[in-house]
Design an enzyme around this catalytic site. Sequence first.
Site, PDB file in Angstrom:
ATOM      1  N   ASP A   1       1.170  -6.649  -4.313  1.00  0.00           N
ATOM      2  CA  ASP A   1       0.424  -6.558  -3.067  1.00  0.00           C
ATOM      3  C   ASP A   1       0.955  -7.736  -2.256  1.00  0.00           C
ATOM      4  OD1 ASP A   1      -2.822  -5.741  -2.150  1.00  0.00           O
ATOM      5  OD2 ASP A   1      -1.739  -7.367  -1.169  1.00  0.00           O
ATOM      6  N   SER A   2       1.275  -7.539  -1.004  1.00  0.00           N
ATOM      7  CA  SER A   2       1.984  -8.605  -0.276  1.00  0.00           C
ATOM      8  C   SER A   2       1.130  -9.846  -0.066  1.00  0.00           C
ATOM      9  CB  SER A   2       2.532  -8.105   1.061  1.00  0.00           C
ATOM     10  OG  SER A   2       1.515  -7.986   2.013  1.00  0.00           O
ATOM     11  N   SER A   3      -0.147  -9.770  -0.389  1.00  0.00           N
ATOM     12  CA  SER A   3      -0.957 -10.985  -0.313  1.00  0.00           C
ATOM     13  C   SER A   3      -0.491 -12.005  -1.358  1.00  0.00           C
ATOM     14  CB  SER A   3      -2.438 -10.656  -0.489  1.00  0.00           C
ATOM     15  OG  SER A   3      -2.631  -9.856  -1.616  1.00  0.00           O
ATOM     16  N   THR A  30       0.817  -1.220   0.000  1.00  0.00           N
ATOM     17  CA  THR A  30       0.000   0.000   0.000  1.00  0.00           C
ATOM     18  C   THR A  30       0.846   1.263   0.000  1.00  0.00           C
ATOM     19  OG1 THR A  30      -1.809  -1.112   1.143  1.00  0.00           O
ATOM     20  CG2 THR A  30      -1.730   1.272   1.345  1.00  0.00           C
ATOM     21  N   CYS A  56      -4.683 -18.635  20.581  1.00  0.00           N
ATOM     22  CA  CYS A  56      -4.662 -17.376  21.332  1.00  0.00           C
ATOM     23  C   CYS A  56      -3.412 -16.599  20.920  1.00  0.00           C
ATOM     24  CB  CYS A  56      -4.592 -17.640  22.828  1.00  0.00           C
ATOM     25  SG  CYS A  56      -5.935 -18.654  23.444  1.00  0.00           S
ATOM     26  N   ASP A 112       0.101  -6.818   4.689  1.00  0.00           N
ATOM     27  CA  ASP A 112      -0.679  -8.043   4.914  1.00  0.00           C
ATOM     28  C   ASP A 112       0.194  -9.236   5.299  1.00  0.00           C
ATOM     29  OD1 ASP A 112      -3.077  -6.782   4.540  1.00  0.00           O
ATOM     30  OD2 ASP A 112      -3.270  -7.331   2.439  1.00  0.00           O
TER      31      ASP A 112
HETATM   32  N1  ASN Z   1      -2.774  -5.227   0.720  1.00  0.00           N
HETATM   33  C1  ASN Z   1      -1.668  -4.403   1.131  1.00  0.00           C
HETATM   34  C2  ASN Z   1      -0.407  -5.261   1.045  1.00  0.00           C
HETATM   35  O1  ASN Z   1      -0.157  -6.062   1.899  1.00  0.00           O
HETATM   36  C3  ASN Z   1      -1.890  -3.867   2.518  1.00  0.00           C
HETATM   37  C4  ASN Z   1      -0.886  -2.819   2.969  1.00  0.00           C
HETATM   38  O2  ASN Z   1       0.233  -2.769   2.537  1.00  0.00           O
HETATM   39  N2  ASN Z   1      -1.276  -1.968   3.912  1.00  0.00           N
HETATM   40  O3  ASN Z   1       0.312  -5.170   0.081  1.00  0.00           O
END
Ligand code: ASN
Length: 357
Positions: free
Chosen positions: A74-76, A26, A296, A107
Site C-alpha cells: 500500500d503506498s502509505s 488499490t 494554501c 496515497d
Molecule cells: N491506500 C492505497 C494506496 O495508496 C490507495 C490507492 O491506491 N487508491 O496504496
Amino acid sequence: MSSTSSPLVNTAPTQERILVIYTGGTIGMQQHVEGLTPGGNFSERMATALSQLPLAHQHAIPAYDVVSYTSLIDSSAATPLTWQQLAKDIANQLTLYRGFIVVHGTDTLSWTAASLAYQLQGLDRPVVLTGAMHPLETANGDALDNLYGALRFAASAELREVAIFFANRLLRGSRAIKQHSEALDAFTSPSYPLIGERVGDDFIYYPSRGLAYQQRGAPRFELSDYQCVANGEIIRIVLWPGISLWQVASLLNDSRVKGALFQLWGSGNIPNTPGLLDIIANASGEGKLLAAISQCPQGSIHLGAYAAGHGLAEAGLLSGENMTPEAAFTKLVHLLAQPLSIDKQRERFLTPLVGER
Ligand code: ASN
C-alpha cells in the site's frame, strides 16, 4: 522493499516495448479479512482487464512487459528508499524500453513522482505513474482507463519527463498533489497546466508545456544513496494556530534533523511568537537546509510581503514559491542525499531543476 537488491523479476526487454513496474496500490488490491491488500498476478489481471476494451482501443495498445516488485505495498508504506529503488530500476533499464509505467498506490503517488523527477533529470522518454481508486476487477472502476491511458502516453515519443496519468489527465510529476480521497479525479496540478489529456479517443500531449521544450537539457541522472535521509532526517512543520515555541524547537533542534520544510500561513507568514525567528536562524546557522511553502494549495509565498513574514528569508528560510509539498520535500531529500556544500544545496533548491517551480 529492499534498497540493496533489485526486487524486479522477469524482464523481456526490447526497445519497442514499454516496461510496466507494479509496486502495489488499490489498483491491484484484493479483499482480505483485514481489508484491501495488494494482490499478485498483475500481469495476467492487467491483460484480462485490457481485453475488455473495445477492439479499436486494444489495437492501439503498445507492446509491454510487466514486472512486479516482490514486496507489494500500500503506498502509505513508501519511503525515500522506495523512490530510490524505483529510480535505480528505471535507470538500469532505460535504454531497453521506449517508456515506463509505474503502477502505484494513489496515497503517495505524487511524492514518488516528484522524487523520480529529481532523480531522473534530463529524462529522454516517458515515465508515467498511474494507479486507481478502485481495484482492477471493480465493475466500471477507473483502473482500466488509467492503465490504458498510461500505456498510450508511455508510448509517446514527445513526452520526456515524469508524469502522472489519472482520470484522463496527464500531469507533470513534480507539480501534482492528491486532492481527493474518494473521487476518481483524485489528482490535480494546482500551479501548472495539464501537460496532456485524453479527449474522447485521442491522447493529446501539449509539447509547449513539456520539459522536452523547456529545461530538460541533457540526461544527468542523479541516483544518490537515500539511506542517509531515510531515517527522519528531514521533517515537515505545518503551522497550526497556537503552535508553540517549544514544539518547533523540539523538532528543529534535534541533532538528527538535517532539513525541514515549513508550511506557513498564506503568502508566507508565521505567528509573532517571540524567539521563533531565532530558532529558525540558529538551525539554519548550524547548516540545516530549511525551506518554506504555503499551506494554501494554490499560489506562491512571498517572504516579507507582510510584517508577519518579515525576517524569515534573513533567518535562512528558502522560498519554495508555489511548489507542492511533495516537490519541496522530495527536493530536500534529494539535495541532502548528495555530497554538496550547504551553499550549493541552497542554490539548487532555489533553481528549477525539473519544472517544479
Ligand atoms: N491506500 C492505497 C494506496 O495508496 C490507495 C490507492 O491506491 N487508491 O496504496
